[in-house]
Motif scaffolding. Structure first.
Motif, PDB file in Angstrom:
ATOM      1  N   THR A  56       3.720 -11.223   4.497  1.00 18.92           N
ATOM      2  CA  THR A  56       4.987 -11.838   4.922  1.00 18.92           C
ATOM      3  C   THR A  56       5.000 -12.021   6.429  1.00 18.92           C
ATOM      4  O   THR A  56       5.387 -13.078   6.933  1.00 18.92           O
ATOM      5  CB  THR A  56       6.184 -10.965   4.480  1.00 18.92           C
ATOM      6  N   TYR A  57       4.559 -11.012   7.171  1.00 21.75           N
ATOM      7  CA  TYR A  57       4.541 -11.096   8.631  1.00 21.75           C
ATOM      8  C   TYR A  57       3.580 -12.190   9.119  1.00 21.75           C
ATOM      9  O   TYR A  57       3.866 -12.882  10.092  1.00 21.75           O
ATOM     10  CB  TYR A  57       4.159  -9.757   9.256  1.00 21.75           C
ATOM     11  N   ASN A 116      12.300  -8.584   9.188  1.00 23.06           N
ATOM     12  CA  ASN A 116      10.897  -9.006   9.143  1.00 23.06           C
ATOM     13  C   ASN A 116      10.526  -9.832  10.371  1.00 23.06           C
ATOM     14  O   ASN A 116       9.441  -9.680  10.923  1.00 23.06           O
ATOM     15  CB  ASN A 116      10.612  -9.816   7.873  1.00 23.06           C
ATOM     16  N   GLY A 162       3.738  -5.225   3.781  1.00 23.41           N
ATOM     17  CA  GLY A 162       4.481  -6.453   4.045  1.00 23.41           C
ATOM     18  C   GLY A 162       3.745  -7.402   4.977  1.00 23.41           C
ATOM     19  O   GLY A 162       4.299  -8.399   5.423  1.00 23.41           O
TER      20      GLY A 162
END
Length: 105
Positions: free
Chosen positions: A31-32, A73, A28
């Protein structure tokens, strides 16, 4: 009303910095990384600071609402960035805030 524009300058090696490379390699991570860039952009109007206004129950939920990302997130990204000393949690003017490092206004 005229729009106000801000400039966000990134170092040419932004994506090759070890802290960013490590972030991107996490599941992920892309996205971060986008969340980090959104945090930087959101902080420009306050000289690199993001203030908790009390709209949501905590700063993670409030930022997630502001930048249209999932709370978990946002929380993970902020915790990672704090560990890497890319942002700092602080209290300014009696408000909880995040100070984004390396912001050039």
């Amino acid at each position: 009303m005229a729009k106000k524009y801000y400039w966000l300058k990134l170092m040419g090696d932004f994506f090759t910095q070890p802290k960013i490379k490590k972030l991107r390699k996490i599941a992920g991570g892309d996205t971060y990384t986008i969340i980090y860039l959104k945090l930087q952009l959101s902080s420009l109007k306050n000289d690199g600071k993001l203030f908790f206004e009390g709209i949501e129950e905590n700063i993670f939920k409030e930022i997630a609402l502001d930048i249209d990302e999932k709370v978990e997130n946002v929380k993970f990204t902020i915790e990672y960035l704090c560990k890497q000393k890319l942002i700092v949690k602080s209290v300014l003017e009696e408000k909880e805030c995040l100070i984004i490092k390396n912001i050039i206004i």
